[in-house]
Design a protein around this motif. Structure first.
Motif, PDB file in Angstrom:
ATOM      1  N   ALA A 320     -33.789  65.850  75.847  1.00 27.54           N
ATOM      2  CA  ALA A 320     -33.742  66.448  74.505  1.00 27.54           C
ATOM      3  C   ALA A 320     -32.295  66.675  74.065  1.00 27.54           C
ATOM      4  N   HIS A 321     -31.471  67.253  74.975  1.00 32.46           N
ATOM      5  CA  HIS A 321     -30.058  67.469  74.646  1.00 32.46           C
ATOM      6  C   HIS A 321     -29.300  66.145  74.562  1.00 32.46           C
ATOM      7  N   TYR A 322     -29.657  65.212  75.419  1.00 35.08           N
ATOM      8  CA  TYR A 322     -29.011  63.900  75.422  1.00 35.08           C
ATOM      9  C   TYR A 322     -29.205  63.210  74.068  1.00 35.08           C
ATOM     10  N   ILE A 323     -30.433  63.262  73.547  1.00 30.16           N
ATOM     11  CA  ILE A 323     -30.726  62.670  72.236  1.00 30.16           C
ATOM     12  C   ILE A 323     -29.928  63.377  71.145  1.00 30.16           C
ATOM     13  N   GLU A 324     -29.919  64.707  71.221  1.00 29.84           N
ATOM     14  CA  GLU A 324     -29.207  65.506  70.217  1.00 29.84           C
ATOM     15  C   GLU A 324     -27.715  65.165  70.200  1.00 29.84           C
ATOM     16  N   GLU A 325     -27.134  64.997  71.391  1.00 32.75           N
ATOM     17  CA  GLU A 325     -25.706  64.680  71.471  1.00 32.75           C
ATOM     18  C   GLU A 325     -25.389  63.272  70.963  1.00 32.75           C
ATOM     19  N   HIS A 326     -26.407  62.431  70.887  1.00 29.56           N
ATOM     20  CA  HIS A 326     -26.220  61.069  70.366  1.00 29.56           C
ATOM     21  C   HIS A 326     -26.670  60.957  68.911  1.00 29.56           C
ATOM     22  N   GLY A 327     -26.630  62.076  68.200  1.00 27.92           N
ATOM     23  CA  GLY A 327     -26.899  62.058  66.766  1.00 27.92           C
ATOM     24  C   GLY A 327     -28.348  62.196  66.371  1.00 27.92           C
ATOM     25  N   GLY A 328     -29.224  62.568  67.302  1.00 33.53           N
ATOM     26  CA  GLY A 328     -30.625  62.798  66.954  1.00 33.53           C
ATOM     27  C   GLY A 328     -31.546  61.652  67.292  1.00 33.53           C
ATOM     28  N   SER A 329     -30.999  60.477  67.612  1.00 32.11           N
ATOM     29  CA  SER A 329     -31.819  59.335  68.039  1.00 32.11           C
ATOM     30  C   SER A 329     -30.943  58.388  68.853  1.00 32.11           C
ATOM     31  N   LEU A 330     -31.585  57.522  69.643  1.00 29.86           N
ATOM     32  CA  LEU A 330     -30.863  56.588  70.491  1.00 29.86           C
ATOM     33  C   LEU A 330     -31.000  55.167  69.953  1.00 29.86           C
ATOM     34  N   VAL A 361     -39.596  64.984  76.549  1.00 27.37           N
ATOM     35  CA  VAL A 361     -38.134  64.853  76.637  1.00 27.37           C
ATOM     36  C   VAL A 361     -37.501  66.043  77.340  1.00 27.37           C
ATOM     37  N   GLU A 362     -38.115  67.233  77.231  1.00 37.70           N
ATOM     38  CA  GLU A 362     -37.562  68.422  77.888  1.00 37.70           C
ATOM     39  C   GLU A 362     -37.764  68.390  79.402  1.00 37.70           C
ATOM     40  N   ASN A 363     -38.701  67.578  79.882  1.00 39.30           N
ATOM     41  CA  ASN A 363     -38.990  67.487  81.317  1.00 39.30           C
ATOM     42  C   ASN A 363     -38.427  66.218  81.950  1.00 39.30           C
ATOM     43  N   ILE A 364     -37.458  65.634  81.275  1.00 40.08           N
ATOM     44  CA  ILE A 364     -36.766  64.454  81.790  1.00 40.08           C
ATOM     45  C   ILE A 364     -35.274  64.755  81.838  1.00 40.08           C
ATOM     46  N   LEU A 365     -34.675  64.552  82.994  1.00 38.26           N
ATOM     47  CA  LEU A 365     -33.226  64.674  83.123  1.00 38.26           C
ATOM     48  C   LEU A 365     -32.604  63.291  83.036  1.00 38.26           C
ATOM     49  N   ILE A 366     -31.431  63.221  82.423  1.00 39.93           N
ATOM     50  CA  ILE A 366     -30.660  61.984  82.378  1.00 39.93           C
ATOM     51  C   ILE A 366     -29.360  62.206  83.136  1.00 39.93           C
ATOM     52  N   GLU A 367     -29.190  61.461  84.231  1.00 37.19           N
ATOM     53  CA  GLU A 367     -27.930  61.523  84.970  1.00 37.19           C
ATOM     54  C   GLU A 367     -26.882  60.724  84.187  1.00 37.19           C
ATOM     55  N   THR A 368     -25.745  61.341  83.965  1.00 40.30           N
ATOM     56  CA  THR A 368     -24.724  60.756  83.082  1.00 40.30           C
ATOM     57  C   THR A 368     -23.448  60.385  83.830  1.00 40.30           C
ATOM     58  N   GLY A 369     -23.537  60.259  85.149  1.00 42.01           N
ATOM     59  CA  GLY A 369     -22.337  59.990  85.942  1.00 42.01           C
ATOM     60  C   GLY A 369     -21.966  58.525  86.034  1.00 42.01           C
ATOM     61  N   SER A 370     -22.754  57.639  85.405  1.00 41.78           N
ATOM     62  CA  SER A 370     -22.432  56.208  85.427  1.00 41.78           C
ATOM     63  C   SER A 370     -22.656  55.620  84.043  1.00 41.78           C
ATOM     64  N   VAL A 372     -24.804  53.450  83.135  1.00 41.19           N
ATOM     65  CA  VAL A 372     -26.229  53.284  82.823  1.00 41.19           C
ATOM     66  C   VAL A 372     -26.940  54.610  83.059  1.00 41.19           C
ATOM     67  N   PRO A 373     -27.588  55.165  82.038  1.00 40.56           N
ATOM     68  CA  PRO A 373     -28.288  56.448  82.225  1.00 40.56           C
ATOM     69  C   PRO A 373     -29.418  56.300  83.239  1.00 40.56           C
ATOM     70  N   ARG A 374     -29.555  57.307  84.117  1.00 42.34           N
ATOM     71  CA  ARG A 374     -30.601  57.283  85.128  1.00 42.34           C
ATOM     72  C   ARG A 374     -31.573  58.423  84.889  1.00 42.34           C
ATOM     73  N   LEU A 375     -32.851  58.122  84.921  1.00 42.67           N
ATOM     74  CA  LEU A 375     -33.899  59.101  84.598  1.00 42.67           C
ATOM     75  C   LEU A 375     -34.370  59.824  85.846  1.00 42.67           C
ATOM     76  N   ARG A 376     -34.556  61.138  85.707  1.00 45.95           N
ATOM     77  CA  ARG A 376     -35.173  61.974  86.745  1.00 45.95           C
ATOM     78  C   ARG A 376     -36.267  62.812  86.094  1.00 45.95           C
ATOM     79  N   LEU A 377     -37.384  62.942  86.763  1.00 40.70           N
ATOM     80  CA  LEU A 377     -38.543  63.655  86.226  1.00 40.70           C
ATOM     81  C   LEU A 377     -38.634  65.035  86.868  1.00 40.70           C
ATOM     82  N   ILE A 378     -38.811  66.063  86.042  1.00 36.26           N
ATOM     83  CA  ILE A 378     -38.836  67.439  86.543  1.00 36.26           C
ATOM     84  C   ILE A 378     -40.089  68.181  86.072  1.00 36.26           C
TER      85      ILE A 378
END
Length: 483
Positions: A320-330, A361-370, A372-378
């Motif tokens: 959710a925050h990742y989308i917001e930081e990219h202007g509201g959509s990817l 979207v709130e229950n998905i983490l995006i790892e941003t250390g590379s 290519v974004p990597r998905l983690r489920l929480i």
């Protein structure tokens, strides 16, 4: 239930034969309505007083009638130095007023500058009409309006529960005293003993070693830091493992918020979130950092709460925050990378007979250390162990994202619901809008026509209204959008 003021009014006006503030009795009022001879001059003032007291009595009778019309008074619950309390119900809907759990209630009082001063087990009601007990806070007879800097030098409350600072300096303040009282309540809930501050301070009264040992093990192994988030089922804090400084997420779940349970191989009832994550851990040789679902590192079952210690990917943020930081959509290409990983993760859950039930979207983490974004489920708090033929008739998840079959028949199943939720996630990644199933079904929310044909087809298939017409997760993996 009546408060003390209401109870007092009821007692004062409860009998029409009693005089109130000099009122005449009911019999005198009836006699005063008969025709009378003219009164002597010296009795004129007395007659005026009688009329005045009749008016007061009429007002009291009217208030009593209004009260009895609205509320039904039942058996006496208790009697103290400040009045009597009776059970009752509101005639209109017979619904007792419900409050939040104790600490939430105390925070609410603090926010409104109110200091209860006598929080104890006798002043807490427990509603037992459902599977989850609910707390009600009562008896504000000793409370006060509090200022942040107020120091109190006269003690009001239960003397057995005075905070240590009162014993040492004859002063106390609202915040620390309320926290002490919360501790007293918790002590008495967990121990078959009455709490006395003096005994506890002199160590004649001790916390059960079985409780302190479990929590001590947690504190010895992990350091808890700042709060990361709070939801309807608990709070999550940042932390680290002391031995190697590994970042972890520490989730505190009150026992009354553990809605879903599972019976383990020993017949023990445990949180389904724990059961599911242990099952996932067993399905992967070394799941920490290698699987899409975050790993469960440890868990501690205390009597009043469950503590889960989870893997915390770094750096990462929720989608959710990742989308917001990219202007509201990817961009569609980036959304494709994320959604393909999500479908892979959902297939992995399905192969292990796990139904997440709240993919969003709130229950998905995006790892941003590379690059290519990597998905983690929480957050597996609403999940369950699923059978292929299971049909569910109680909805757990986000109400805004219910599948159409729940709205039409109040039933749903794992596969089609998960596909629908994948569609919801993709919709919110590509549109600068929040998804609501009801709006989409009523065509108040539409898929953008600017998407590529393959992406549009993928999304339309996920969000097909008829569950049997939706593709399976395996079919989604082979969709032309991914090739």
């Amino acid at each position: 239930m009546l408060n003390q003021e209401s109870a007092s009014s009821s007692v004062e006006s409860g009998s029409s034969s009693n005089n109130v503030d000099g009122c005449t009795s009911d019999g005198d009022i009836r006699r005063s309505n008969r025709k009378r001879k003219a009164l002597p001059a010296e009795e004129t003032s007395s007659r005026k007083r009688t009329k005045k007291t009749e008016t007061i009595q009429d007002q009291i009778d009217a208030q009593r009638a209004e009260f009895e019309e609205k509320y039904e008074e039942k058996n006496q619950l208790g009697k103290g130095g400040c009045g009597s309390v009776f059970a009752g119900c509101r005639r209109e809907d017979h619904l007792p007023i419900i409050i939040q759990p104790l600490v939430d209630a105390a925070v609410h009082l603090k926010q409104n500058s109110i200091f209860h001063r006598d929080i104890k087990v006798e002043n807490i009601l427990i509603e037992t009409g459902s599977d989850v007990p609910r707390l009600r806070l009562i008896d504000f007879g000793l409370s006060c309006i509090n200022k942040k800097t107020s120091i109190y030098r006269t003690f009001y409350g239960t003397s057995a529960h005075v905070p240590p600072e009162w014993l040492s300096s004859c002063t106390y303040s609202a915040g620390p005293t309320t926290v002490w009282q919360v501790g007293v309540v918790l002590f008495e809930m967990l121990h078959n003993k009455e709490f006395r501050s003096t005994n506890f301070i002199r160590k004649n009264l001790r916390i059960s070693s079985t409780l302190s040992q479990v929590f001590a093990e947690f504190e010895e192994k992990y350091e808890e830091k700042n709060q990361l988030g709070k939801g309807g089922c608990g709070s999550v804090f940042a932390g680290c493992r002391r031995e190697d400084n590994l970042p972890v997420a520490i989730k505190h779940i009150p026992k009354d918020k553990v809605f879903c349970k599972h019976k383990d191989k020993n017949g023990r009832q445990i949180s389904v979130e724990v059961a599911v994550m242990l099952k996932l851990e067993g399905s992967t040789a070394s799941s920490v950092g290698h699987s899409a679902p975050v790993s469960l590192l440890d868990w501690y079952d205390l009597q009043q709460e469950l503590i889960l210690v989870l893997e915390r990917p770094m750096p990462a943020e929720d989608l959710a925050h990742y989308i917001e930081e990219h202007g509201g959509s990817l961009q569609e290409d980036e959304a494709k990378i994320i959604i393909q990983q999500l479908v892979d993760a959902a297939v992995h859950l399905k192969q292990n007979s796990i139904f997440h039930r709240d993919i969003k979207v709130e229950n998905i983490l995006i790892e941003t250390g590379s690059d290519v974004p990597r998905l983690r489920l929480i957050d597996f708090g609403m999940s369950c162990i699923n059978k292929k033929t299971s049909i569910y008739r109680t909805f757990y998840g986000t109400s805004a994202h219910v599948p159409p079959e729940w709205l039409s028949s109040c039933t749903y199943s794992a596969g089609p619901t998960t596909v629908w939720q994948v569609g919801v996630v993709l919709f919110e990644m590509l549109h600068n809008k929040e998804f609501r199933s009801t709006n989409f079904i009523r065509k108040k929310l539409k898929i953008s026509s600017t998407l590529s044909q393959d992406c549009l087809d993928f999304l339309e298939q996920c969000l097909t209204k008829v569950p049997k017409q939706r593709p399976t997760l395996e079919q989604l993996l082979n969709h032309t959008w991914f090739t």
